[in-house]
Write a protein that holds these residues in place. Structure first.
Motif, short mmCIF file in Angstrom:
data_model
loop_
_atom_site.label_atom_id
_atom_site.label_comp_id
_atom_site.label_asym_id
_atom_site.label_seq_id
_atom_site.Cartn_x
_atom_site.Cartn_y
_atom_site.Cartn_z
N ASN A 98 8.84 30.10 -10.19
CA ASN A 98 7.65 30.82 -9.71
C ASN A 98 7.95 32.23 -9.20
O ASN A 98 7.20 32.77 -8.39
CB ASN A 98 6.94 30.04 -8.59
N ALA A 99 9.06 32.82 -9.68
CA ALA A 99 9.45 34.15 -9.19
C ALA A 99 8.35 35.17 -9.43
O ALA A 99 8.02 35.97 -8.55
CB ALA A 99 10.75 34.60 -9.83
N VAL A 100 7.74 35.13 -10.61
CA VAL A 100 6.72 36.13 -10.94
C VAL A 100 5.53 36.02 -9.99
O VAL A 100 5.06 37.00 -9.42
CB VAL A 100 6.24 35.96 -12.40
N ILE A 103 6.54 37.19 -6.49
CA ILE A 103 6.67 38.65 -6.41
C ILE A 103 5.31 39.33 -6.41
O ILE A 103 5.07 40.27 -5.65
CB ILE A 103 7.55 39.16 -7.58
N ASP A 104 4.40 38.84 -7.23
CA ASP A 104 3.05 39.43 -7.26
C ASP A 104 2.39 39.35 -5.88
O ASP A 104 1.84 40.34 -5.38
CB ASP A 104 2.18 38.73 -8.31
N ASN B 4 13.06 32.53 -16.70
CA ASN B 4 11.75 32.34 -16.12
C ASN B 4 10.68 33.00 -16.98
O ASN B 4 9.65 33.43 -16.49
CB ASN B 4 11.78 32.94 -14.72
N LYS B 18 2.98 48.73 -9.61
CA LYS B 18 2.03 48.54 -8.50
C LYS B 18 2.23 49.52 -7.37
O LYS B 18 1.49 49.52 -6.40
CB LYS B 18 2.19 47.12 -7.94
#
Lengths: 298, 298
Positions: A98-100, A103-104, B4, B18
């Motif tokens: 779940n890194a993405v 990070i979001d 990932n 961002k």
């Protein structure tokens, strides 16, 4: 509580004894940020804060809240010097899973606060890690004349806090607004003698201020503003994570401040000579020694 | 390897999209350090590196070695810009048990290197943590004319490395000397077009350089200097943690460098147009695509 036969402040002293710096360092280890000489009328401020899962937040904290808190803690250190934040670099260690998504959320929380205080996020480091760990380092600046250290408090100074204390760890520590604007207002309108941010509890941080200023202090239970989140005065004294400013000024300045912003800034006591120690006057007018029971990592 | 569905560089791009910065930021996320405008003839450099137990070192590494490596990694980033290190702040999370002994060793290793390169250690943060985690943030500076980014490589530039590659993780990664002096020599005596430090393996870091410079490259197995620690060419290409400089310059400059310091700096190939891609010529003169197999956290 010291758990290793040596307290955190003793560890920091031990480290600083081994370190030598050159003449460009106006103030190194020991205050909220380092103070560096870099232009005719301004100092550069440089600080770092590390947050670790299960220590500074639980696994229940959202990514957004962690991002907010990580930046807010460093902002609070810059505020404590009377400074303006400029640049931040962000190191982030987290599980690969779940890194993405993490990070979001993390950067959404962080950049919202960064925009609010005009901090440029200019770099960082990503690492895989079983537990979440975040480090934010920040560069700020302060007009030389506006710099406030922990060391300048004088006996008979009035001691103030910038807001109610206690119960922060029930939620507020993840959402608090760092006192950049308040610090700016204070250093531009009053002569502040000493200031720091209350990160580890009033009792411990007041002791740090007294120790740096070689002074004692007296504080009154009656005067300490209790947060709605606080379940007891003990939480306001020792729980930490308040991130309110603790500062001192002369009685004359204090009168002016109370007149103009007495609704925000609350006097809680007075500085004393070092020999007096640090005393707490209960609501029943009993005098106690104010023991430093704030949070200590070691 | 990406694990990932998204690579580390894609994650970094995702973050930087961002983030907005003001005009004082000459170069934000994406190079070895941030580049900040702060005086007429100099840029400020700002970087951070996080090291985590079981990722960047094992539990067998001594406290002294961890202290050395933590500072050395940030020094290596400053070197990659052609810069001079100035100030560092150190965040350290570690188990409460043996904290005093660990801190003594850690700071012994760190300050020895700090003295060698005249870095002022000006602050830090201590935290309890199950696993050891260290973050070093560093401020440096560079004469505007001497700044080297990753973006300036041109087709037909000669590609150099500052030393032999491979096998670093068998020990050298804990003891390496960051290439501050070498970078200083290079930027003061030659026109360097692009530079970075090889932290994640030649194949991956060359790809980063090519990508930033919108170029291709060709490298020759015959030319890549193999470290005595390396067990194979594959380790020199992909293992990472070498912390040698990878840089490019015109053929004319390259000739001069080889004449004067050919014993240290080794040419390994040549830049190409982007369309060419990144090729590897084996000892048997076979042309292969050089796949980026360097270390990726995600």
């Amino acid at each position: 509580m010291p758990s290793n036969n040596i307290s955190e402040s003793a560890l920091i002293k031990r480290i600083s004894r081994k370190i030598t710096t050159d003449a460009s360092v106006a103030c190194g280890i020991g205050d909220d940020t380092a103070v560096l000489r870099y232009s005719k009328d301004k100092y550069m401020l440089f600080t770092t804060d590390m947050l670790i899962e299960d220590v500074d937040f639980t696994s229940k904290a959202t990514a957004q809240a962690i991002g907010h808190k990580a930046l807010a803690c460093s902002l609070s250190d810059i505020a404590a010097m009377g400074g303006i934040p400029k640049y931040a670099v962000i190191s982030l260690g987290m599980p690969k899973e779940n890194a993405v998504k993490f990070i979001d959320g993390f950067y959404a929380g962080l950049t919202t606060l960064a925009k609010q205080f005009k901090v440029n996020v200019v770099g960082g480091d990503l690492s895989s890690s079983k537990k979440i760990v975040v480090d934010v380092s920040m560069i700020g600046e302060v007009e030389k004349k506006k710099l406030v250290l922990r060391t300048g408090a004088k006996p008979r100074d009035i001691i103030f806090v910038s807001g109610p204390l206690g119960g922060s760890i029930y939620g507020r520590h993840l959402t608090f607004t760092p006192r950049i604007r308040e610090a700016h207002y204070l250093v531009h309108n009053y002569k502040i003698h000493a200031m720091l941010d209350i990160s580890d509890g009033l009792s411990l941080d007041l002791r740090r201020l007294c120790s740096a200023s070689k002074s004692g202090a007296i504080v009154y239970e009656d005067l300490i503003p209790l947060s709605n989140d606080a379940k007891s005065m003990d939480e306001a004294l020792h729980m930490g994570e308040d991130f309110e400013l603790l500062f001192t000024m002369s009685l004359r300045e204090a009168r002016r401040l109370m007149q103009k912003r007495g609704n925000v800034y609350k006097p809680i006591g007075e500085m004393r000579e070092k020999e007096y120690g640090i005393k707490f006057i209960t609501k029943k007018a009993q005098e106690e020694v104010l023991k430093a029971k704030g949070y200590q990592h070691f």
